[in-house]
Structure formats: structure tokens, C-alpha cells
Scaffold this active site. Structure first.
Site, short mmCIF file in Angstrom:
data_model
loop_
_atom_site.label_atom_id
_atom_site.label_comp_id
_atom_site.label_asym_id
_atom_site.label_seq_id
_atom_site.Cartn_x
_atom_site.Cartn_y
_atom_site.Cartn_z
N SER A 60 48.24 54.80 39.23
CA SER A 60 47.64 54.81 40.54
C SER A 60 46.56 53.88 40.80
O SER A 60 45.63 53.71 39.76
CB SER A 60 47.17 56.31 40.72
OG SER A 60 48.43 57.16 41.18
N GLY A 61 46.47 53.53 42.27
CA GLY A 61 45.34 52.70 42.46
C GLY A 61 45.38 51.21 42.00
O GLY A 61 44.79 50.13 42.38
C1 4AZ Z 1 51.04 59.47 39.87
O1 4AZ Z 1 51.20 60.46 39.58
C2 4AZ Z 1 52.10 58.59 40.33
N1 4AZ Z 1 56.66 56.58 40.64
C3 4AZ Z 1 51.93 57.36 40.75
C4 4AZ Z 1 53.11 56.58 40.76
C5 4AZ Z 1 54.38 57.13 40.90
C6 4AZ Z 1 54.37 58.41 40.98
C7 4AZ Z 1 53.25 59.28 40.52
C8 4AZ Z 1 55.49 56.43 41.34
O2 4AZ Z 1 49.89 58.94 39.92
#
Ligand code: 4AZ
Length: 259
Positions: A208-209
Site C-alpha cells: 500500500s502507498g
Molecule cells: C492492502 O491491504 C492491500 N490486491 C493492498 C493491495 C491490494 C489489496 C490489499 C490489492 O494493503
């Protein structure tokens, strides 16, 4: 956000029956280890030396990440020129954070406007391992169906484990324009999707990010998805193009200190 609701459990079972493997050995989901420091705009956000989110360097002082990665600025550090999370490789640049600015329209329920700016306490030393990303411009052509993008991070390497990757990994994912088809009303105009038609390639928790790069431009921020690497649920990314003027405005008027 990492949703593993009943819906996901059902689809995962179906995928197994169909013979499609969504877990891919010990790699980032479907990807490979990055050759050291060849993604020079990739940053790691760390709390007590623990990586919790990726980020993207956009200038020597500023990074872009997801708003859902927010923490008070005194509680995390930014690491540039990072490859192996737990090894001291002698080239890392560590920073405290002087400002974090969450988008004023961020909605933590829908993940709309999932974007945040992070300001370093001093300028990064730019070198071959540390360079800002290329931003799209108003003239950059729209992404096309067949566009292949790259997403990178230290996120989970298997769908059902909780371990971060010790090293930076990257995977190629296809831009998916018809994303409402997969997520129905949940995709706003500020989101884009990317994934693999067959599943098995995706970003996941811990990525994420971080950056989604398409045709050499910074087009997406890892934001959310239902599970990871499922062909029916591609990864959802914040559409960076929608925020070019907001980013410029904040960087030029950085008087507001949120936290
Ligand atoms: C998360 O939980 C997350 N498949 C990041 C990306 C995705 C799903 C969850 C994309 O940070």
C-alpha cells in the site's frame, strides 16, 4: 485495506477448483526481486524499524503515498535507497517527517481520494539510487487496455501469510479499464484497476502507498482490493492523474501542517 470477507473465501475456492494458482511460491504475488536500487523513487515508510507502507519520491523533499497509510509524522520514518529491509546495506537514506498532508476529500470508508503527501525533514541526496519519479502530464495519452504497468513493494508474497518480503519486489500487471465490472459501484473516478486476467499477479498488504508505473509514468498508488491476486478482483489504485494540481498546490503552499 485487506478485505477477506465471505465473498473472497468463496471466490478463492472456485479459483482452486478451476486449477488457477493464485499463490506463487516465494515470490511477491507473481513477481520477482528487483535488481538492487533500480526503482530509485521507491520508499519504505517505517514505524519502529518496521515497514508498514510504500511511498513514491516526487521531488527531493516530497513523497506521495496512500492516505490510509497515515500515522502522526513523529511516529514514522522514510527510508530511501532501501532494498533488504533488515540489512544495513550502507546506502540507505533515513529521514524524519516534517509534514503529512492527507487529501481533504479522503473517505476512509470508500477509499476515495486515497492519497497523502509526506514531506522529508531535509532534502534527499539524489544519486543513481535515489531519483524522483516521472509524473504524467495533462498531455500524457490516456491509458489503454493493453498497457502493462509495474507495481513494486515489500508486501505479502503469498495470499494467506502475514510475512512481508525481506527484499523489494516488482510485478507486471495489466491496466484494466472495465473495473466497474469487477467491483460494481465501488470504483470511483479517482481509482484505476490493474491486475492479471488469470490472477496470480498483484500487489498486496504492505505494498500500500507504493507506485504503479505505466509507460514510465507514475499513474497509481496501491490502495485496496478484495484479497490479492484473484482474477475476479484486480488491484485498485488511486488515479494519480487526478491529483496533479492538488500535489502542485500543496508543494508550493506548504504552510498547512496537519499532523
Ligand atoms: C492492502 O491491504 C492491500 N490486491 C493492498 C493491495 C491490494 C489489496 C490489499 C490489492 O494493503
Amino acid at each position: 485495506m485487506f478485505q477477506r470477507g465471505p465473498l473472497c473465501a468463496c471466490v478463492c475456492v472456485c479459483v482452486t477448483i478451476g486449477g488457477v494458482e493464485v499463490e506463487n511460491g516465494d515470490r511477491i504475488i507473481g513477481g520477482v526481486e528487483v535488481q538492487n536500487y533500480t526503482i530509485p523513487y521507491q520508499a519504505s515508510l517505517q514505524y519502529n524499524n518496521f515497514h508498514f507502507c510504500g511511498a513514491t519520491l516526487i521531488s527531493s523533499l516530497w513523497l506521495v503515498t496512500a492516505a490510509h497509510c497515515w500515522r502522526p509524522s513523529h511516529l514514522f520514518k522514510v527510508v530511501l535507497s532501501e532494498h533488504h529491509l533488515s540489512a544495513n546495506e550502507g546506502v540507505e537514506q533515513w529521514f524524519n517527517v516534517s509534514n503529512v498532508i492527507v487529501h481533504y476529500m479522503y473517505n476512509y470508508r470508500t477509499f476515495d481520494n486515497d492519497i497523502m503527501l509526506v514531506k522529508l525533514d531535509r532534502p534527499a541526496v539524489l544519486n543513481s539510487r535515489v531519483q524522483p519519479v516521472t509524473m504524467p502530464t495533462a498531455d500524457t495519452p490516456a491509458l489503454r487496455t493493453d498497457t502493462t504497468c509495474a507495481v513494486s513493494g515489500w508486501g505479502l508474497t503469498k495470499v494467506y501469510n502475514d510475512y512481508l518480503s525481506p527484499v523489494l519486489r516488482v510485478v507486471d500487471v495489466d491496466f484494466i479499464p472495465s473495473c466497474q465490472y469487477y467491483y460494481y459501484f465501488r470504483i470511483t473516478n479517482n481509482m484505476i484497476c490493474a491486475g492479471s486476467r488469470f490472477g496470480g499477479k498483484d500487489s498486496c498488504q504492505g505494498d500500500s502507498g507504493g507506485p504503479l508505473i505505466c509507460k514510465n509514468n507514475f499513474e497509481g498508488i496501491v490502495s485496496w482490493g478484495i484479497g490479492c491476486a484473484n482474477p475476479y478482483y484486480p488491484g485498485v489504485y488511486t488515479k494519480v492523474r487526478n491529483y496533479l494540481s492538488w500535489i502542485n498546490w500543496v508543494v508550493q503552499n506548504d504552510a498547512i501542517n496537519t499532523n
